[in-house]
Design an enzyme around this catalytic site. Sequence first.
Site, PDB file in Angstrom:
ATOM      1  CG  ASP A  36      -2.086   0.920   1.102  1.00 19.20           C
ATOM      2  OD1 ASP A  36      -2.374   1.372  -0.025  1.00 19.20           O
ATOM      3  OD2 ASP A  36      -2.714   1.220   2.133  1.00 19.20           O
ATOM      4  CG  ASN A  84      -8.073  -1.884  -5.021  1.00 19.04           C
ATOM      5  OD1 ASN A  84      -7.163  -2.704  -4.860  1.00 19.04           O
ATOM      6  ND2 ASN A  84      -8.298  -0.934  -4.119  1.00 19.04           N
TER       7      ASN A  84
HETATM    8  C1  IPE Z   1      -5.425  -2.695  -0.139  1.00 18.94           C
HETATM    9  O1  IPE Z   1      -5.090  -1.349  -0.292  1.00 18.94           O
HETATM   10  C2  IPE Z   1      -5.476  -3.364  -1.486  1.00 18.94           C
HETATM   11  C3  IPE Z   1      -4.190  -3.529  -2.164  1.00 18.94           C
HETATM   12  C4  IPE Z   1      -3.019  -3.208  -1.687  1.00 18.94           C
HETATM   13  C5  IPE Z   1      -4.282  -4.132  -3.464  1.00 18.94           C
HETATM   14  P1  IPE Z   1      -6.209  -0.243  -0.405  1.00 18.94           P
HETATM   15  O2  IPE Z   1      -5.485   1.065  -0.589  1.00 18.94           O
HETATM   16  O3  IPE Z   1      -7.223  -0.603  -1.416  1.00 18.94           O
HETATM   17  O4  IPE Z   1      -6.894  -0.309   1.033  1.00 18.94           O
HETATM   18  P2  IPE Z   1      -7.706   0.771   1.844  1.00 18.94           P
HETATM   19  O5  IPE Z   1      -8.708   1.367   0.908  1.00 18.94           O
HETATM   20  O6  IPE Z   1      -6.720   1.797   2.310  1.00 18.94           O
HETATM   21  O7  IPE Z   1      -8.310   0.010   2.985  1.00 18.94           O
HETATM   22  C1  IPE Z   2      -1.676   0.271  -3.413  1.00 16.57           C
HETATM   23  O1  IPE Z   2      -1.413   1.641  -3.395  1.00 16.57           O
HETATM   24  C2  IPE Z   2      -1.933  -0.257  -4.805  1.00 16.57           C
HETATM   25  C3  IPE Z   2      -3.319  -0.694  -5.056  1.00 16.57           C
HETATM   26  C4  IPE Z   2      -4.271  -0.711  -4.177  1.00 16.57           C
HETATM   27  C5  IPE Z   2      -3.626  -1.121  -6.401  1.00 16.57           C
HETATM   28  P1  IPE Z   2      -2.593   2.679  -3.372  1.00 16.57           P
HETATM   29  O2  IPE Z   2      -2.981   3.005  -4.781  1.00 16.57           O
HETATM   30  O3  IPE Z   2      -3.700   2.218  -2.505  1.00 16.57           O
HETATM   31  O4  IPE Z   2      -1.881   3.938  -2.730  1.00 16.57           O
HETATM   32  P2  IPE Z   2      -2.501   4.941  -1.667  1.00 16.57           P
HETATM   33  O5  IPE Z   2      -2.996   4.120  -0.521  1.00 16.57           O
HETATM   34  O6  IPE Z   2      -3.599   5.684  -2.362  1.00 16.57           O
HETATM   35  O7  IPE Z   2      -1.358   5.832  -1.284  1.00 16.57           O
HETATM   36 MG    MG Z   3      -4.101   2.401  -0.535  1.00 17.27          MG
END
Ligand code: IPE
Ligand code: IPE
Ligand code: MG
Length: 264
Positions: A36, A84
């Site tokens: 993340d 997502n």
């Molecule tokens: C979890 O991250 C999913 C992945 C890393 C693929 P998210 O960014 O989607 O999670 P939340 O929304 O912060 O809980």
């Molecule tokens: C994780 O990084 C990747 C996916 C969930 C695909 P994020 O895209 O959630 O990055 P933040 O949490 O917005 O910084």
């Molecule tokens: Mg995230």
Amino acid sequence: MTVPFIVGTDNKSLNTAMPTSLDQDRLPNHIAIIMDGNGRWAKQKKLPRTIGHTAGVEALKKTLRLCSNWGIKVLTVYAFSTENWSRPKEEVNFLMKLFESVLQKEIEFLNLEDVRVDFIGELKELPVKLQDLIKEAIKLTKNNTGICFNVCANYGGRRELVRAAQKLANRAMIGELHPALIDENIFKEELFTSKFADPDLLIRTSGEKRISNFLLWQLAYAEIHITDVYWPDFNEVSLTNALLDFQSRRRRFGGVDQISSDQS
Ligand code: IPE
Ligand code: IPE
Ligand code: MG
């Protein structure tokens, strides 16, 4: 013995030896990672979120190589959750294209490096081209004996549990299985991860202290390491710190330590 990663791209500065601060005999068998913080990494650099995702791929390649070289047997990473899809269409499309191009570019290296690649999730809802590449990657690497690398794509823990319940209900309906016989082992057999022992260590980057629908069943007794590092910055030092944290824990699985039971 696992072939050390030498042929892949971008590993010139990668130390293949495990740091001596780590105890080789107490490594986790299975590591799971919630990768993340790609978006925030990009934002702090005043770059578009998409650049963060591309940088995240480099961190993943390095982490996989380190885990393989250091003797970790299974690495399961969260690449795209069932939630997502609610992101802006452009970001979702970018991610799907990124997965396709990375698979196309890396699969031969992964195969040469003896990695066994698998994908976990509701794969039929992914773009057809990506599904085809996934099938090819699984087929090409299925007899490899190195690290098992599981990529969770369109994965949701609740969806996985509902799917398992449906499969069991079906088996009961056709008279193959009596409901009273369903136990934890039979339930586990219906999960995507049935071949693997549960993760010993869960790493979540970017400081968020939640599971976000990842491996709800399998993480029951995982040790959890949360780091503020954004995923694209995750490196050898971050992995070492996660493993040192893991090695500092006492896993009790609901029981009591040897020390405290001796004292009682
Ligand atoms: C979890 O991250 C999913 C992945 C890393 C693929 P998210 O960014 O989607 O999670 P939340 O929304 O912060 O809980
Ligand atoms: C994780 O990084 C990747 C996916 C969930 C695909 P994020 O895209 O959630 O990055 P933040 O949490 O917005 O910084
Ligand atoms: Mg995230």
